[in-house]
Design a protein around this motif. Structure first.
Motif: not given
Length: 140
Positions: A54-60, A62-68, A99-105
């Protein structure tokens, strides 16, 4: 998208396909060069299936499979070595709730790199097998 057998290994670049298990650990095949096979010990090496990441979200989260999946329908996906602004803007489009602060480049680069590795695989276009709750309860 059926990515059950695909794993990321801590400390190793790229992605791997889980092809078996022996007394020494899990047998993996590199997706970058499908001739390289290795055995990793689960007691000393951390494995994560792409379906569980999963990827850090601003609320919940996010599943990587959904992003892909959104990346697949988005159109052109930038190269992982593109500049940080381009990658961040692209990720805002495919994962607007991250979450742009916790998801790094570096996280974004890794996900885009993974996408480019798996986009040509037949598994990427397969539908995930639905889990039958009755069968799972029966141990089938």
């Amino acid at each position: 998208m059926n990515l059950k057998a695909l794993v990321a290994v801590t400390g190793k670049p790229g992605l791997f396909k889980l092809i078996g298990q022996n007394k020494g650990g899990f047998v993996l095949e590199s997706l970058d060069d499908q001739k390289i096979k290795s055995v990793v010990n689960p007691a000393t090496t951390k494995l994560a299936t792409l379906e569980d990441i999963t990827v850090f979200g601003s609320e919940d989260e996010l599943k990587l499979t959904d992003i892909l999946e959104r990346m697949k329908t988005h159109g052109e996906v930038p190269h992982a070595k593109s500049d940080g602004k381009t990658l961040r803007q692209f990720f805002r489009e495919v994962a607007p709730a991250h979450d742009e602060e916790r998801v790094y480049a570096s996280d974004i680069k890794k996900i885009i790199n993974w996408y480019h590795i798996i986009k040509e695989l037949p598994l990427f276009n397969e539908k995930a097998q639905p889990v039958d709750d009755d069968a799972a309860a029966d141990g089938i």
